[in-house]
Design an enzyme around this catalytic site. Sequence first.
Site, short mmCIF file in Angstrom:
data_model
loop_
_atom_site.label_atom_id
_atom_site.label_comp_id
_atom_site.label_asym_id
_atom_site.label_seq_id
_atom_site.Cartn_x
_atom_site.Cartn_y
_atom_site.Cartn_z
CG ASN A 32 -0.34 -0.09 2.50
OD1 ASN A 32 0.79 -0.55 2.62
ND2 ASN A 32 -1.04 0.35 3.53
CB VAL A 59 -2.72 -10.32 11.78
CG1 VAL A 59 -2.60 -11.26 12.97
CG2 VAL A 59 -2.94 -8.89 12.25
CB THR A 67 2.07 -12.16 6.46
OG1 THR A 67 1.02 -12.29 5.50
CG2 THR A 67 3.41 -12.32 5.78
CD GLU A 104 5.24 -0.88 12.44
OE1 GLU A 104 4.04 -0.75 12.73
OE2 GLU A 104 6.15 -0.32 13.06
CB CYS A 127 -2.02 -0.47 8.36
SG CYS A 127 -0.81 0.85 8.54
CD GLU A 163 -6.09 -4.73 7.88
OE1 GLU A 163 -5.56 -5.81 7.58
OE2 GLU A 163 -5.44 -3.72 8.17
CD GLU A 173 9.08 -0.17 10.53
OE1 GLU A 173 8.19 0.37 9.86
OE2 GLU A 173 9.72 -1.16 10.15
P1 NDP Z 1 0.90 -9.50 3.16
O1 NDP Z 1 0.99 -9.93 4.58
O2 NDP Z 1 0.12 -10.32 2.22
O3 NDP Z 1 2.36 -9.37 2.51
C1 NDP Z 1 3.34 -8.55 3.10
C2 NDP Z 1 4.70 -8.97 2.57
O4 NDP Z 1 5.06 -10.24 3.13
C3 NDP Z 1 4.75 -9.15 1.06
O5 NDP Z 1 6.01 -8.69 0.59
C4 NDP Z 1 4.63 -10.65 0.92
O6 NDP Z 1 5.14 -11.14 -0.29
C5 NDP Z 1 5.45 -11.10 2.10
N1 NDP Z 1 5.21 -12.47 2.55
C6 NDP Z 1 4.08 -13.20 2.46
N2 NDP Z 1 4.26 -14.40 3.03
C7 NDP Z 1 5.53 -14.44 3.51
C8 NDP Z 1 6.31 -15.41 4.20
N3 NDP Z 1 5.83 -16.59 4.53
N4 NDP Z 1 7.59 -15.10 4.54
C9 NDP Z 1 8.10 -13.89 4.22
N5 NDP Z 1 7.41 -12.94 3.55
C10 NDP Z 1 6.14 -13.20 3.20
O7 NDP Z 1 0.36 -8.00 3.24
P2 NDP Z 1 -0.13 -7.10 2.04
O8 NDP Z 1 0.99 -6.85 1.10
O9 NDP Z 1 -1.41 -7.69 1.55
O10 NDP Z 1 -0.42 -5.70 2.77
C11 NDP Z 1 -1.60 -5.40 3.42
C12 NDP Z 1 -1.47 -5.62 4.92
O11 NDP Z 1 -0.38 -4.84 5.42
C13 NDP Z 1 -2.69 -5.17 5.68
O12 NDP Z 1 -3.02 -6.12 6.66
C14 NDP Z 1 -2.23 -3.89 6.34
O13 NDP Z 1 -2.94 -3.57 7.49
C15 NDP Z 1 -0.80 -4.17 6.60
N6 NDP Z 1 -0.06 -2.91 6.76
C16 NDP Z 1 0.40 -2.56 8.00
C17 NDP Z 1 1.05 -1.35 8.20
C18 NDP Z 1 1.61 -0.99 9.54
O14 NDP Z 1 2.54 -0.18 9.57
N7 NDP Z 1 1.10 -1.51 10.64
C19 NDP Z 1 1.22 -0.40 7.10
C20 NDP Z 1 0.74 -0.89 5.84
C21 NDP Z 1 0.10 -2.10 5.69
P3 NDP Z 1 4.13 -11.25 -1.56
O15 NDP Z 1 3.73 -9.87 -1.87
O16 NDP Z 1 4.94 -11.83 -2.62
O17 NDP Z 1 3.00 -12.12 -1.12
#
Ligand code: NDP
Length: 494
Positions: free
Chosen positions: A159, A236, A238, A256, A290, A391, A468
């Site tokens: 995002n 969460v 992940t 995060e 988020c 969410e 962070e």
């Molecule tokens: P995901 O959890 O689907 O993916 C996040 C990252 O983790 C991606 O790069 C993904 O790769 C990678 N990933 C997935 N599985 C694994 C694994 N087993 N081991 C290592 N890396 C892995 O999140 P989204 O990209 O869908 O983002 C949306 C989410 O992020 C929402 O829940 C949002 O709330 C949260 N978020 C939190 C923020 C905060 O600061 N608290 C800020 C912004 C977003 P790939 O893309 O290839 O699947």
Amino acid sequence: MSLVDANTTLPTQRSFIGGRYVESTSGECFDAVYPGTNRKICDVEQAGEREIELAVESATAGFHEWSAMPALERQRVLLRAVAILRERNDELAYLDTLDTGKPVAETTTEDVVTGADVIEFYAGIAQTLHGETIDFPGHGFARMKREPLGVCLGIGAWNYPIQIAMWKSGLALACGNSMIFKPAEVTPLSATRLAEIYLEAGVPAGVFNVVHGDARVGQALVEHPGIAKVSLTGEVGTGKVVMANAAQTLKKVTLELGGKSPIIVFDDADIDSARNAALTNNFYSTGQVCSNGTRVFVQRGVYESFLEPIAERVAALKVGDPFEPDTMIGPLVSAEHHRKVMHYMTSAKASGARHVVGGDVPDDPALADGNYVTPAVFADATDDMEFVTDEVFGPLMAVLPFDTEDEVLARANNTPYGLSGAVFSSDFARANRVANALQAGSVWINDYGTLPASLPFGGYKQSGVGRENGANAIEHYTQVKVIYSSLVEHPRYM
Ligand code: NDP
């Protein structure tokens, strides 16, 4: 400066390791796709085992060089990077718009800007990472040094692609660490531009590397014994997997994660201000933020007046081409995410909640190929409805009536998430009482979403681990070493 547009195609994207683009040995590619039309922008090479090893080797060598540099020099280099990032603001912002579908009105004013602020903030802190000395009179003294961790892994969500890469790397690099960054698969374009800019600014090759790939690549990096720490922004679920995998090598972990944050509006609040905050923090970035306040609790006395202008206000938000400067609501990031959000729109319509506005695929034929949805508000929602508990990460605002302070606090906190929250009230004592009782990492009074670089950001409960931004996040990217010096002869053992 060249700005991309909705029709731009790009050459195949590769991982950036040790200061150069590296051809992948995996034999696999995935598509980068423009969410406004779902057309392919380019191929992206998935990193193979060799590239993962090369990234760890390069980051290890980079760490030794970078951590040995005087802090003043690291500061100068990071500030040069900040200046280049600001010069190239629009170029990078348009690239993120192509990748994410977020309106240029946002990416040009928010994403690179706030990322650069964080790097600048930590560049300033780099020189202040002093140790302490404790005297033990008659025996000796101890000095306590703050040392970097080594190679840090950043894993980004989709995002805020460049901003997340900047937040994680600014903090890690200022503390003397190196970083391997894996962007989200659906938004791979801007992180390598950041790597080029760091190199141009004077960051040694190997200090900031970008490795492309899906969850398999993320997992291989998380499990790699040559990496000291992982910082993930993501869901969460992940976060739980990453933390469990990181435990095999006892890596330090920052997570995060997601949220379902409350906005509480009391009868005595400035209702216009509360409504503005609720609308911005549900529909900005098409709801893909988020920290958004997606559960809006409004006290019964002002409930209808809070709602009254909302249908008109929301219907007036321009949904459309994110490259048009007056667009407020761009497409969702991917067709898959669009399916998920539409599921919640359908669920909300069937829930019995009052449908105030939106939640439809727009009928404009020009938008038919993209992942568009009109922003939606549902009132009279109850705490157990699916779109209120989950969410959604889309433009869906739930409005819920309440009667008393105790009641609303119990309901606001009744969630596994704890990222953010807000209270709107003109009663100073009550506003602070409620803010103290909200279980969340960031709470605003009569405001929402203000997050300058100096404030730590992170979640309570399942919304995260660690912080962070802000000065105290350096605790999560450094470790303390004690060096004891004796001034006397060591006593005889026997
Ligand atoms: P995901 O959890 O689907 O993916 C996040 C990252 O983790 C991606 O790069 C993904 O790769 C990678 N990933 C997935 N599985 C694994 C694994 N087993 N081991 C290592 N890396 C892995 O999140 P989204 O990209 O869908 O983002 C949306 C989410 O992020 C929402 O829940 C949002 O709330 C949260 N978020 C939190 C923020 C905060 O600061 N608290 C800020 C912004 C977003 P790939 O893309 O290839 O699947």
